[in-house]
Design an enzyme around this catalytic site. Sequence first.
Site, PDB file in Angstrom:
ATOM      1  N   ASP A 183     -31.754  81.541  23.093  1.00 33.46           N
ATOM      2  CA  ASP A 183     -31.575  81.312  21.483  1.00 33.46           C
ATOM      3  C   ASP A 183     -30.149  81.231  21.026  1.00 33.46           C
ATOM      4  O   ASP A 183     -29.412  82.304  21.913  1.00 33.46           O
ATOM      5  CB  ASP A 183     -31.955  81.892  20.833  1.00 33.46           C
ATOM      6  CG  ASP A 183     -32.338  82.094  18.757  1.00 33.46           C
ATOM      7  OD1 ASP A 183     -32.851  81.578  18.933  1.00 33.46           O
ATOM      8  OD2 ASP A 183     -31.096  82.190  18.525  1.00 33.46           O
ATOM      9  N   ASN A 234     -24.871  73.326  11.158  1.00 26.60           N
ATOM     10  CA  ASN A 234     -25.433  73.069  10.120  1.00 26.60           C
ATOM     11  C   ASN A 234     -25.266  72.969   9.038  1.00 26.60           C
ATOM     12  O   ASN A 234     -24.750  71.545   8.532  1.00 26.60           O
ATOM     13  CB  ASN A 234     -27.481  73.167  10.975  1.00 26.60           C
ATOM     14  CG  ASN A 234     -28.575  72.442  10.995  1.00 26.60           C
ATOM     15  OD1 ASN A 234     -27.406  71.469  11.850  1.00 26.60           O
ATOM     16  ND2 ASN A 234     -29.262  72.454  11.712  1.00 26.60           N
ATOM     17  N   ASP A 247     -27.891  68.551  15.745  1.00 23.30           N
ATOM     18  CA  ASP A 247     -29.107  68.098  17.479  1.00 23.30           C
ATOM     19  C   ASP A 247     -27.337  67.733  18.151  1.00 23.30           C
ATOM     20  O   ASP A 247     -28.009  67.858  19.024  1.00 23.30           O
ATOM     21  CB  ASP A 247     -28.773  66.585  16.176  1.00 23.30           C
ATOM     22  CG  ASP A 247     -30.175  66.898  15.554  1.00 23.30           C
ATOM     23  OD1 ASP A 247     -30.148  67.921  15.351  1.00 23.30           O
ATOM     24  OD2 ASP A 247     -30.217  65.480  14.837  1.00 23.30           O
ATOM     25  N   ASP A 304     -33.745  76.301  17.587  1.00 24.39           N
ATOM     26  CA  ASP A 304     -32.611  76.713  18.445  1.00 24.39           C
ATOM     27  C   ASP A 304     -33.457  77.289  19.861  1.00 24.39           C
ATOM     28  O   ASP A 304     -32.168  78.157  20.671  1.00 24.39           O
ATOM     29  CB  ASP A 304     -31.475  77.107  18.019  1.00 24.39           C
ATOM     30  CG  ASP A 304     -31.506  78.544  17.189  1.00 24.39           C
ATOM     31  OD1 ASP A 304     -32.534  78.832  17.114  1.00 24.39           O
ATOM     32  OD2 ASP A 304     -30.476  78.891  17.792  1.00 24.39           O
TER      33      ASP A 304
HETATM   34  N1  LIG Z   1     -29.831  69.894  14.053  1.00 23.79           N
HETATM   35  C1  LIG Z   1     -30.740  71.211  13.706  1.00 23.79           C
HETATM   36  N2  LIG Z   1     -31.382  71.603  13.323  1.00 23.79           N
HETATM   37  C2  LIG Z   1     -32.729  72.035  13.884  1.00 23.79           C
HETATM   38  C3  LIG Z   1     -32.940  71.971  13.868  1.00 23.79           C
HETATM   39  N3  LIG Z   1     -34.535  72.643  14.108  1.00 23.79           N
HETATM   40  C4  LIG Z   1     -33.671  73.672  13.862  1.00 23.79           C
HETATM   41  N4  LIG Z   1     -32.486  73.786  13.645  1.00 23.79           N
HETATM   42  C5  LIG Z   1     -32.092  74.987  12.331  1.00 23.79           C
HETATM   43  O1  LIG Z   1     -31.855  75.279  13.368  1.00 23.79           O
HETATM   44  C6  LIG Z   1     -31.922  76.860  12.893  1.00 23.79           C
HETATM   45  C7  LIG Z   1     -32.150  77.447  13.169  1.00 23.79           C
HETATM   46  O2  LIG Z   1     -31.918  78.643  12.602  1.00 23.79           O
HETATM   47  P1  LIG Z   1     -31.712  80.649  12.802  1.00 23.79           P
HETATM   48  O3  LIG Z   1     -32.556  81.283  14.633  1.00 23.79           O
HETATM   49  O4  LIG Z   1     -31.442  81.481  11.452  1.00 23.79           O
HETATM   50  O5  LIG Z   1     -30.173  80.154  13.619  1.00 23.79           O
HETATM   51  P2  LIG Z   1     -29.090  81.293  13.757  1.00 23.79           P
HETATM   52  O6  LIG Z   1     -27.834  80.776  12.812  1.00 23.79           O
HETATM   53  O7  LIG Z   1     -28.705  80.856  15.656  1.00 23.79           O
HETATM   54  O8  LIG Z   1     -29.376  82.761  13.949  1.00 23.79           O
HETATM   55  P3  LIG Z   1     -29.761  84.064  14.817  1.00 23.79           P
HETATM   56  O9  LIG Z   1     -30.843  83.338  16.446  1.00 23.79           O
HETATM   57  O10 LIG Z   1     -29.687  85.198  14.364  1.00 23.79           O
HETATM   58  O11 LIG Z   1     -28.086  83.487  16.009  1.00 23.79           O
HETATM   59  C8  LIG Z   1     -31.865  76.391  11.138  1.00 23.79           C
HETATM   60  O12 LIG Z   1     -31.115  75.988   9.999  1.00 23.79           O
HETATM   61  C9  LIG Z   1     -32.671  75.537  11.433  1.00 23.79           C
HETATM   62  O13 LIG Z   1     -32.602  74.615   9.989  1.00 23.79           O
HETATM   63  C10 LIG Z   1     -32.992  70.639  14.826  1.00 23.79           C
HETATM   64  O14 LIG Z   1     -33.957  69.654  15.367  1.00 23.79           O
HETATM   65  N5  LIG Z   1     -31.687  69.786  13.975  1.00 23.79           N
END
Ligand SMILES: Nc1nc2c(ncn2[C@@H]2O[C@H](COP(=O)(O)OP(=O)(O)OP(=O)(O)O)[C@@H](O)[C@H]2O)c(=O)[nH]1
Length: 376
Positions: free
Chosen positions: A238, A246, A255, A281
């Site tokens: 992750d 984003n 992306d 992610d």
């Molecule tokens: N650009 C993009 N963003 C995505 C996609 N799928 C999910 N997301 C975004 O990925 C993010 C995942 O959230 P989190 O797991 O909380 O992200 P994080 O900031 O890495 O949180 P931690 O894992 O706690 O570090 C969210 O903002 C989703 O909107 C995608 O296909 N493309």
Amino acid sequence: MKQQRRKEMNAMALGMLGRVALSGLLDAMLLWGFARAGVVRPEIALLYAMVVVLVNGVYYLLIRSGVNRRYKDPGLTFAQVVTALLLQTCFLILAPQVGYLFLINFFVIYGFGVLGLSTFWYVVSWLIGSLALVLAFSVAGAHLSFPVASNFSQLLVCLSFILTLGRCIYLTNMLSRMQRKIMEKNQQLVLAMKRVQELATRDELTNIENRRSLMEILAVEQKRFQRGGTPFCIAILDLDGFKAVNDNFGHAAGDLVLKTFVEIVRNEMRLSDHFARYGGDEFVLVLTGTTVQEGVTALDRICAETEMYDWSKFGKDIVLTASIGITDFRPGESIDEAFQRADMALYGAKAAGRNRVMISPDTFEASDGGTTIRAF
Ligand SMILES: Nc1nc2c(ncn2[C@@H]2O[C@H](COP(=O)(O)OP(=O)(O)OP(=O)(O)O)[C@@H](O)[C@H]2O)c(=O)[nH]1
């Protein structure tokens, strides 16, 4: 869609009917010529033309009114073939002086039948044609002749052969065009099936396995493990702080980051490993034929490469790291159980400060006495 297909089939059937009628009228004109040459009575040519118009008119109405839709073959090919065979037989008996003309038409009729008859109905129509021929020969066989007495009738005979050859060539050509079209459609179908399969098993953004495909892979690895004890590990990866990319630089930048992370992992993984996007992610690596200790070495490299990568090209000051939880698959357990352990390890990696690989806590309890490994 069905309506459209029906319309196309009807248009094809009517087009074919038009050609059949034209072919019949050509024969009527030849008969008219033979009448002028004094070989047959003019009424024969007239009657032939009238029957051609009548029979084709009836088929036209059957197709236009939609009656043909009740049958598997909307072109009513079998009925048309049998009608044409009987028509030729009747005229063979009525005008045996030009019997050859009706006999060579049998070839044209069966050539037409190839376009729409199944093998069964083709054989049935062949039997009907054979019976009709036996009947015609027994009634008028003695009077059958080849009208070549005058130059004009010789010309007509020659013309009739030329026209028949033309019709045979036309039908053969039509058949080969149909065959080519079918082959093209088959190729398109194979490509479409491949694409559908890809869409069903691949993640569209990163082009690696998707969640559904991952589950299938894990089921296969589980079976392999149960059969031969081939070890495998499940690692959940992750990105840390990905949401901020984003939020600050937009979804498109996010992306690109995801795609780049996939490339980083792909460079470090072995060909025999499986890599899937679990969602957002979060990614999963299935490390086949690998112990946890061996897996951690590769995962450490992934952590290091992710941290070192110059992410700022996707947005000013972006710094990204990855947290990874890993576990081995154990005898007698389900995929879910192993997955939950890897997830707990990932949670542990995040809780311990991110940017690290953590082995599921009880991994070394079983062998080593409970250890976690930090990447840095
Ligand atoms: N650009 C993009 N963003 C995505 C996609 N799928 C999910 N997301 C975004 O990925 C993010 C995942 O959230 P989190 O797991 O909380 O992200 P994080 O900031 O890495 O949180 P931690 O894992 O706690 O570090 C969210 O903002 C989703 O909107 C995608 O296909 N493309």
